[in-house]
Scaffold this active site. Structure first.
Site, mmCIF file in Angstrom:
data_model
loop_
_atom_site.group_PDB
_atom_site.id
_atom_site.type_symbol
_atom_site.label_atom_id
_atom_site.label_comp_id
_atom_site.label_asym_id
_atom_site.label_seq_id
_atom_site.Cartn_x
_atom_site.Cartn_y
_atom_site.Cartn_z
ATOM 1 C CG ASP A 18 -1.293 1.154 1.282
ATOM 2 O OD1 ASP A 18 -3.064 1.468 0.798
ATOM 3 O OD2 ASP A 18 -1.398 2.393 2.326
ATOM 4 C CD GLU A 36 -4.737 1.418 -3.016
ATOM 5 O OE1 GLU A 36 -6.264 1.597 -3.020
ATOM 6 O OE2 GLU A 36 -3.925 1.820 -2.458
ATOM 7 C CB CYS A 86 -13.703 -5.619 7.322
ATOM 8 S SG CYS A 86 -12.774 -6.168 8.963
ATOM 9 C CB CYS A 146 -16.104 -9.957 8.738
ATOM 10 S SG CYS A 146 -15.744 -7.773 9.115
ATOM 11 C CB CYS A 206 -14.429 -3.890 11.337
ATOM 12 S SG CYS A 206 -15.634 -4.778 10.072
ATOM 13 C CB CYS A 222 -15.368 -9.093 12.379
ATOM 14 S SG CYS A 222 -13.673 -8.423 11.918
ATOM 15 C CG ASP A 234 -1.457 3.530 5.321
ATOM 16 O OD1 ASP A 234 -2.865 4.124 4.433
ATOM 17 O OD2 ASP A 234 -0.767 4.041 6.007
HETATM 18 ZN ZN LIG Z 1 -14.082 -7.263 9.756
#
Ligand SMILES: [Zn+2]
Length: 462
Positions: free
Chosen positions: A216, A309, A362, A365, A381, A384, A391
């Site tokens: 990243d 990316e 995330c 999850c 998140c 979860c 990053d």
């Molecule tokens: Zn999550």
């Protein structure tokens, strides 16, 4: 073995006399270019005028050929009158200028007809002494290395290099390489020679061919990795040097500089101060280049698969708050180097789609947030309860994207691709848009020019 075309660049230490001859050659390139352009423009203007008098198309003055051989033939007919001093420079200099003109004309023509992609090319303009970068290319004649610290070029003869040329000399001596051309340029306050070399590189293999690493890239931290490798801090060479650069610039502006209107020559103090400022700027560029090369070489040598990316660098540079930081970080250069270095080392570079929500997803999850402002540095998140560095989370998403994709890879289909990927209103700032995203499609397409819309594309495979 892989056949590659590779450039070897060396800084030169020409004598004062050789420096003058190099400058003369660069001037000859400009003269030939301008002469050819004047011919072409006069011919176009003549035909246009004749048309306005109603002369039929087949009786107009014949159109001048824009091809390099035709231009060179014409130059050789008139060079004694146009440039009686021509024998002082290698004929390669004039050929170089005419070749550049032929390229510029054909680029303009192709761009106009839509054959050439990218931004529209303008019609070639005359080269001025002050604005034009000084460079000349040699393609024939004596081009070779001499010992470990000299190069030999046509007309110029033996020039001392500022750094050893041993590595290339050894390659050439072993018969593993051939010099196709040499370009001498004035760059960063010095003459440099750049050899275009056809060579074969052993098909290497990265140290860990089966590993995948997500990278990243960012401004806060230059690179964060998915595998726990320590992040690379952004060195911000320009930011660090700005104080010094401002001080040096002030010193320059207080001295008597050149003025074209009054034809005032710069003072010796101005020249000295200006050289000092230029050196400071060149140092920034050199430090940045060094750091980026070390980072990309290390990555390409180690990992089998690197996922980055697709940052919209041109768009970010248009944002004036980001422009300096983005240019200083050198994202575009990192991507470019990773592309060719992964090929060299037998790895591959995967580029996640620009619209893949790497930061907002995330990594535990798979939930996707609709909004995540840049100032929020920790990803939390709600689903979860994951809480980790923003990053790092993004790097993990990039890495896992490839695992998902490659695991289910097969002949890809064209239907059922992601949503349309038009640039959102306000421009693609390189940051993610706030529109909700679909989960990444687990689909890849091999080849150099993939259709837009895939989450991931393989840029280079061995
Ligand atoms: Zn999550």
């Amino acid at each position: 073995m892989v056949r590659v075309v590779q450039a070897y660049r060396f800084a030169l230490d020409p004598t004062g006399c050789q420096g003058a001859v190099l400058a003369s050659h660069c001037g000859a390139v400009r003269v030939a270019f301008n002469w050819g352009l004047a011919q072409v423009r006069a011919n176009l203007a003549q035909r246009e005028a004749e048309r306005s008098y109603g002369i039929p198309e087949d009786r107009l003055t014949p159109a001048l050929s824009w091809s390099m051989p035709a231009l060179r033939k014409r130059w050789n007919q008139v060079k004694d009158e146009v440039a009686p001093w021509w024998a002082g420079n290698s004929k390669e200099a004039y050929a170089c200028g005419l070749a550049r003109l032929a390229d510029a004309l054909s680029n303009w023509r192709d761009s106009k007809s839509g054959k050439r992609k990218g931004p529209k090319m303008g019609f070639p303009r005359f080269k001025t002494k002050r604005r034009t970068a000084r460079s000349v290319r040699f393609t024939t004649g004596t081009i070779r290395l001499d010992g470990h610290a000299h190069v030999v070029l046509p007309v110029l003869g033996r020039i001392k290099t500022h750094e050893p040329v041993t590595k290339l000399a050894r390659l050439l001596a072993g018969g593993g390489a051939r010099i196709a051309s040499a370009t001498v340029r004035w760059q960063e306050g010095r003459w440099h020679v750049s050899f275009t070399v056809h060579t074969e590189r052993p098909q290497g293999s990265p140290a860990r061919p089966d590993t995948v690493i997500g990278v990243d890239l960012g401004i806060k931290t230059l690179a964060v990795f998915s595998d726990g490798r320590p992040p690379v801090a952004n060195p911000r060479h320009l930011t660090t040097a700005l104080r010094k650069l401002r001080r040096l610039s002030r010193a320059v502006s207080r001295k008597r500089g050149p003025d074209r209107r009054t034809r005032q020559r710069p003072s010796q103090r101005w020249l000295r101060a200006n050289a000092a400022r230029n050196r400071a700027e060149h140092r920034v560029a050199a430090l940045r280049r060094d750091g980026i090369h070390k980072l990309t070489t290390s990555l390409a040598r180690t990992y089998g698969t690197i996922v980055v990316e697709d940052l919209h660098v041109a768009g970010m540079i248009r944002n004036r708050r980001l422009a300096r930081a983005v240019s200083d970080a050198g994202f575009g250069e990192i991507r470019r180097q990773l592309t060719y270095k992964t090929t060299w080392h037998g790895g591959r570079l995967l580029v996640a789609d620009r619209w893949f929500p790497s930061s907002k997803t995330c990594s535990s999850c798979g939930a996707v947030k609709t909004k995540l402002p840049l100032r929020v540095r920790t990803y939390v998140c709600e689903g979860c309860g994951l809480s980790m560095d923003r990053d790092e989370n993004a790097a993990l998403n990039l890495a896992s994207l490839v695992e998902r994709t490659v695991a289910g890879s097969g002949p890809e289909t064209r239907n059922g691709r992601g949503a349309d990927h038009k640039t959102p209103p306000g421009g693609a700032g390189g940051r993610e848009t706030s529109t909700p995203h679909r989960a990444p499609a687990a689909r890849i397409r091999r080849g150099p020019s993939p259709a837009p819309g895939e989450s991931l594309r393989i840029l280079e495979t061995q």
